[in-house]
Write a protein that holds these residues in place. Structure first.
Motif, PDB file in Angstrom:
ATOM      1  N   LEU A  12      -0.692   0.207   0.554  1.00  6.66           N
ATOM      2  CA  LEU A  12      -2.119   0.434   0.632  1.00  6.66           C
ATOM      3  C   LEU A  12      -2.893  -0.703  -0.018  1.00  6.66           C
ATOM      4  O   LEU A  12      -4.092  -0.602  -0.234  1.00  6.66           O
ATOM      5  N   GLY A 157     -12.106   1.029  -2.285  1.00 10.70           N
ATOM      6  CA  GLY A 157     -12.597   0.992  -0.915  1.00 10.70           C
ATOM      7  C   GLY A 157     -12.691  -0.442  -0.448  1.00 10.70           C
ATOM      8  O   GLY A 157     -11.824  -1.263  -0.726  1.00 10.70           O
ATOM      9  N   ARG A 234      -7.309   2.420  -2.618  1.00  8.86           N
ATOM     10  CA  ARG A 234      -7.777   3.494  -1.736  1.00  8.86           C
ATOM     11  C   ARG A 234      -7.992   4.729  -2.598  1.00  8.86           C
ATOM     12  O   ARG A 234      -7.196   5.666  -2.610  1.00  8.86           O
ATOM     13  N   SER A 279      -6.541   9.068  -5.787  1.00 13.09           N
ATOM     14  CA  SER A 279      -6.269   8.406  -4.507  1.00 13.09           C
ATOM     15  C   SER A 279      -6.868   9.229  -3.377  1.00 13.09           C
ATOM     16  O   SER A 279      -7.021  10.446  -3.483  1.00 13.09           O
ATOM     17  N   GLU A 280      -7.220   8.557  -2.276  1.00 12.71           N
ATOM     18  CA  GLU A 280      -7.836   9.275  -1.164  1.00 12.71           C
ATOM     19  C   GLU A 280      -6.862  10.324  -0.620  1.00 12.71           C
ATOM     20  O   GLU A 280      -5.640  10.149  -0.640  1.00 12.71           O
ATOM     21  N   ALA A 302     -11.917   6.809   0.053  1.00 19.18           N
ATOM     22  CA  ALA A 302     -11.802   5.570  -0.716  1.00 19.18           C
ATOM     23  C   ALA A 302     -13.157   4.912  -0.927  1.00 19.18           C
ATOM     24  O   ALA A 302     -13.926   4.723   0.019  1.00 19.18           O
TER      25      ALA A 302
END
Length: 369
Positions: A12, A157, A234, A279-280, A302
């Motif tokens: 990620l 993000g 993220r 975390s997302e 995110a």
């Protein structure tokens, strides 16, 4: 000129790497940032010779040394630590330290014979054998460090800035050992700090907050260049509160448990208005106030920091449940503060002893910086 590597997503992680030639501008960049694990400035040691290491009446020869980051680069003018060792093992089983110096180029007076010379620049270092002849001139010794710098940062993000106190990095070797682990090079590296390293590929672990926002990436450090890498997390910062109505005041004496969609606990808190970096993904917030329990499902996007309100009147009271196990931050232990840095109002810690030859070869205590 800046060389820009293509974007590389690893897991990620999105690492943007800028390679800056380590000329005058890059040397200024090195000086602009404080090197990690530094100690208060000590008087410069020029050709410190350990007492009793030179034989009485021995003819001492002048030996000049300089170090470069690359073979065709300019000599490094500051930040170097020099150590000269005897090749004959002492009674303690270690190689005796003959002389040391710090700063830029060094000059020693040594008796004829063989020596090991080590020079370190932050976490980068190199060792070579030196032979001082009985007669004739001693050529200037030029040592090539094959080193560069690494500066790390991260966003949440696409471009949301992360507060420095919520972010830390750990640097590991790229190679995996037989036990399945990687060798730790440096832990708890703050963002925007230049770390001096030997050229090569390193495995970077970026921690955002202390719950489950962790990203890994492999980054290459090139000799003579300053590598700037930005990791993309993220994740997002979420504020929780238990309220009697939408937009109402947070209710005190509330215990919180945050669960993943699979029901695993990732964080706990006892606070009216706790904040967590997650975390997302999909989660459930469970709030316990006195003998009543309320919960709400929510989604973390995110880079979108937001508040999650759990309404008391919209939820059915449930039987109390046992608190979930306390979440452990990635890595299994809390982050430690910088070593060797005096705290406000405190005393300057004692200076560390000069390293042994074995310490330098193992990478521990390789520099006075």
């Amino acid at each position: 000129m800046f060389g820009i590597l293509p974007f590389a997503r690893i897991g990620l992680a999105l690492a943007l790497v800028l390679l800056t030639p380590f000329g005058a501008a890059a040397q200024d960049a090195f000086k602009e940032f404080k090197q990690l694990e530094s100690t208060p400035k000590m008087p410069k040691l020029n050709a410190f010779i350990a007492p009793g290491t030179a034989q009485e009446g021995a003819h001492l020869r002048d030996v000049s040394l300089e170090a470069k980051l690359t073979a065709d680069g300019a000599p490094v003018e500051d930040g170097l630590s020099w150590y000269v060792f005897s090749p004959v093992t002492g009674t303690d089983g270690k190689l005796p330290l003959i002389a040391s110096s710090r700063g830029g180029s060094a000059a020693f007076q040594l008796a004829a014979g063989d020596y090991f010379v080590n020079v370190s620049f932050g976490r980068a270092g190199v060792t070579k054998k030196l032979t001082v002849p009985d007669e004739g001139e001693v050529d200037k010794q030029v040592m090539v460090l094959d080193a560069g710098g690494l500066l790390l940062n991260a966003v949440s993000g696409s471009d949301v800035r992360i507060r420095p106190d919520q972010l830390s990095f750990s640097i590991y070797s790229a190679e995996v050992r037989d036990d399945g682990e990687r060798g730790l090079v440096m832990a708890d590296v703050p963002p925007n700090t230049v770390v001096r390293l030997n050229a090569g590929t390193y495995h970077i672990v970026s921690e955002y907050g202390n719950v489950n926002a962790s990203i890994r990436a492999d980054i290459q450090v090139e000799a003579g260049k300053l590598t700037e890498a930005t990791i993309q997390h993220r994740a997002a910062q979420i504020n929780f509160k238990l309220v009697s109505e939408t937009g109402g005041e947070a209710i005190a004496d509330t215990a919180w448990s945050i669960l993943t969609a699979a029901g695993d606990s990732v964080g706990e808190s006892v606070s009216a208005f706790p904040t967590m970096v997650l975390s997302e993904g999909e989660y459930t917030a469970v709030a316990r106030n006195k003998d009543r329990i309320f919960q709400r499902d929510f989604t973390v996007v995110a880079g979108v920091n937001t508040d999650v309100e759990v309404l008391m009147k919209d939820q059915q009271a449930q039987q109390p449940i046992a608190p979930a196990a306390t979440a452990v931050a990635p890595g299994g232990q809390a982050a430690a503060g910088p070593k060797g840095v005096p705290q406000p109002g405190g005393e300057i810690p004692p200076q560390p002893p000069l390293p042994s030859y074995e310490d330098l070869q193992s990478g521990d205590g390789a520099s006075l910086d």
